[in-house]
Write an enzyme that holds these catalytic residues in place. Structure first.
Site, PDB file in Angstrom:
ATOM      1  N   LYS A 189      68.769  35.299  18.163  1.00  0.00           N
ATOM      2  CA  LYS A 189      68.370  36.717  18.081  1.00  0.00           C
ATOM      3  C   LYS A 189      67.086  36.934  18.867  1.00  0.00           C
ATOM      4  O   LYS A 189      66.292  36.019  19.029  1.00  0.00           O
ATOM      5  CB  LYS A 189      68.119  37.122  16.618  1.00  0.00           C
ATOM      6  CG  LYS A 189      69.115  36.570  15.622  1.00  0.00           C
ATOM      7  CD  LYS A 189      68.886  37.075  14.214  1.00  0.00           C
ATOM      8  CE  LYS A 189      69.729  36.329  13.200  1.00  0.00           C
ATOM      9  NZ  LYS A 189      69.148  35.058  12.738  1.00  0.00           N
ATOM     10  N   HIS A 228      67.299  41.467  16.656  1.00  0.00           N
ATOM     11  CA  HIS A 228      66.974  41.011  15.293  1.00  0.00           C
ATOM     12  C   HIS A 228      66.703  42.171  14.333  1.00  0.00           C
ATOM     13  O   HIS A 228      66.944  42.049  13.124  1.00  0.00           O
ATOM     14  CB  HIS A 228      65.761  40.074  15.361  1.00  0.00           C
ATOM     15  CG  HIS A 228      65.648  39.102  14.246  1.00  0.00           C
ATOM     16  ND1 HIS A 228      65.236  37.818  14.411  1.00  0.00           N
ATOM     17  CD2 HIS A 228      65.876  39.215  12.918  1.00  0.00           C
ATOM     18  CE1 HIS A 228      65.221  37.185  13.257  1.00  0.00           C
ATOM     19  NE2 HIS A 228      65.600  38.016  12.327  1.00  0.00           N
ATOM     20  N   ASP A 265      73.109  29.641  12.634  1.00  0.00           N
ATOM     21  CA  ASP A 265      72.368  30.881  12.882  1.00  0.00           C
ATOM     22  C   ASP A 265      70.905  30.585  13.197  1.00  0.00           C
ATOM     23  O   ASP A 265      70.206  29.952  12.399  1.00  0.00           O
ATOM     24  CB  ASP A 265      72.460  31.769  11.629  1.00  0.00           C
ATOM     25  CG  ASP A 265      71.816  33.128  11.841  1.00  0.00           C
ATOM     26  OD1 ASP A 265      72.477  34.001  12.429  1.00  0.00           O
ATOM     27  OD2 ASP A 265      70.651  33.315  11.430  1.00  0.00           O
ATOM     28  N   TYR A 275      62.172  32.260  14.556  1.00  0.00           N
ATOM     29  CA  TYR A 275      62.142  31.154  13.587  1.00  0.00           C
ATOM     30  C   TYR A 275      61.392  29.944  14.172  1.00  0.00           C
ATOM     31  O   TYR A 275      61.002  29.042  13.441  1.00  0.00           O
ATOM     32  CB  TYR A 275      63.552  30.715  13.180  1.00  0.00           C
ATOM     33  CG  TYR A 275      64.408  31.800  12.557  1.00  0.00           C
ATOM     34  CD1 TYR A 275      63.846  32.928  11.979  1.00  0.00           C
ATOM     35  CD2 TYR A 275      65.801  31.684  12.526  1.00  0.00           C
ATOM     36  CE1 TYR A 275      64.643  33.918  11.416  1.00  0.00           C
ATOM     37  CE2 TYR A 275      66.599  32.659  11.957  1.00  0.00           C
ATOM     38  CZ  TYR A 275      66.016  33.774  11.409  1.00  0.00           C
ATOM     39  OH  TYR A 275      66.807  34.744  10.845  1.00  0.00           O
TER      40      TYR A 275
END
Ligand SMILES: NC(=O)c1ccc[n+]([C@@H]2O[C@H](COP(=O)([O-])OP(=O)(O)OC[C@H]3O[C@@H](n4cnc5c(N)ncnc54)[C@H](O)[C@@H]3O)[C@@H](O)[C@H]2O)c1
Ligand SMILES: OCCc1c[nH]c2ccccc12
Length: 296
Positions: free
Chosen positions: A89, A119, A59, A64
């Site tokens: 996402k 997201h 994931d 991130y």
């Protein structure tokens, strides 16, 4: 290290694709607060280790800032692309979904993702904008750049907007889900509409929520099944048909989590956890965006 555990089961999605029910996340524990171009070798190594241990569902997310590490880890692992289930996402670049996905794919060094998620719904309060963004997600699926499409952190009102105009319904809603945030109403909605539930923060009762009312039952069940309380939390998701995403920078933990594949909780045990869990409310993510009276 070879994976000696029972394989991770799959869940069938409403579009016919299958998703492994336990995932390794490259967000918490790994996300970069600073410069994205500074490569985090520990994240690459941990991603490779996760695959070696038997995690094939990975994931990620543009925010991130670890998509390059995820892609490098995958490439260096030598695991065939079609053996993996890769999610990313979009949120920062939601104004240009095709451009955002193209950028993510470049960083991931692949030509499709298995799952592409919006997201969070907080980018707009306009129904029309939600519908237009979903239309663009459908386009990504139609072009084969995302095998499945879904959302994250959506509430029923956001899903209602999508269902008014969608051709392809969301396959998944990825939400914070654990015994202290059971979302009964939202899960019922997902079931009625055929949307799969994916849990992030599944270990919250033993991390942020440690010392709470589920400790007793988690410890008792951990003893019964000869595992850690964390594995009981993961199994609590899986036995309710909820895909669990966890992570760790520690090899021992990544290895231990896989013991959640070696047993099943009984319906009565799930009920005991639910009853104890409902005595406490905890939301650990996106707290600034949710009205926290809102436990849906
Ligand atoms: N869609 C979203 O908005 C969203 C939000 C959060 C996370 N995520 C995804 O989910 C993944 C996992 O999220 P998470 O970190 O909340 O998962 P989690 O609840 O499974 O917690 C994992 C953390 O718990 C720690 N941990 C495990 N056992 C422990 C123990 N016994 N004592 C103390 N700490 C322990 C691990 O080291 C790790 O840091 C992320 O990496 C990301 O990919 C998505
Ligand atoms: O998905 C995890 C929660 C999250 C939302 N936005 C972020 C930015 C950086 C790291 C984590 C997050």
């Amino acid at each position: 290290m070879a994976n000696i555990h029972t394989p991770i089961p799959n869940l069938k999605l409403n579009d016919g694709n299958s998703i492994p029910m336990l995932a390794y996340g490259t967000g918490t524990a790994w996300y970069k607060s600073g410069d994205e171009s500074k490569i985090d070798q520990a994240c690459i190594d941990s991603t490779k280790l996760a695959m070696k241990l038997g995690y094939y569902h990975l994931d990620g997310a543009e925010v991130y800032k670890t998509e390059t590490e995820l892609g490098t880890g995958i490439k260096e692992s030598g695991v065939a692309r079609d053996k993996l289930f890769v999610t990313t996402k979009v949120i920062s670049n939601i104004s240009d979904i095709p451009g955002a996905l193209k950028t993510s794919l470049k960083k991931l060094q692949m030509d499709y993702v298995d799952l592409y998620l919006i997201h969070a719904p907080f980018f707009s309060e306009s129904k029309e904008e939600h519908q237009e963004k979903w239309r663009q997600m459908e386009e990504m699926k139609a072009q084969g750049l995302a095998k499945s499409i879904g959302v994250s952190n959506y509430l029923p009102e956001h899903l209602d907007y999508i269902f008014e105009t969608c051709k392809t319904p969301p396959a998944i809603n990825q939400i914070e889900f654990h015994p202290y945030l059971q979302h009964e109403g939202l899960l019922k909605y997902h079931k009625e509409k055929g949307i799969a539930t994916e849990a992030y923060g599944p270990l919250s009762p033993i991390t942020k929520g440690a010392g709470g009312p589920v400790d007793g039952i988690l410890n008792a069940l951990a003893k019964k099944y000869a595992v850690n309380p964390g594995e009981i939390c993961l199994r609590w998701c899986i036995d309710q048909d909820v895909v669990a995403i966890t992570t760790s920078s520690k090899e021992q933990r990544l290895s231990d989590y896989l013991r959640a594949m070696t047993f099943k909780l009984t319906p009565k045990e799930i009920q005991q956890i639910n009853e104890a869990g409902s005595q406490k409310h905890l939301r650990g993510f996106w707290t600034h965006k949710y009205d926290d009276g809102d436990r849906r």
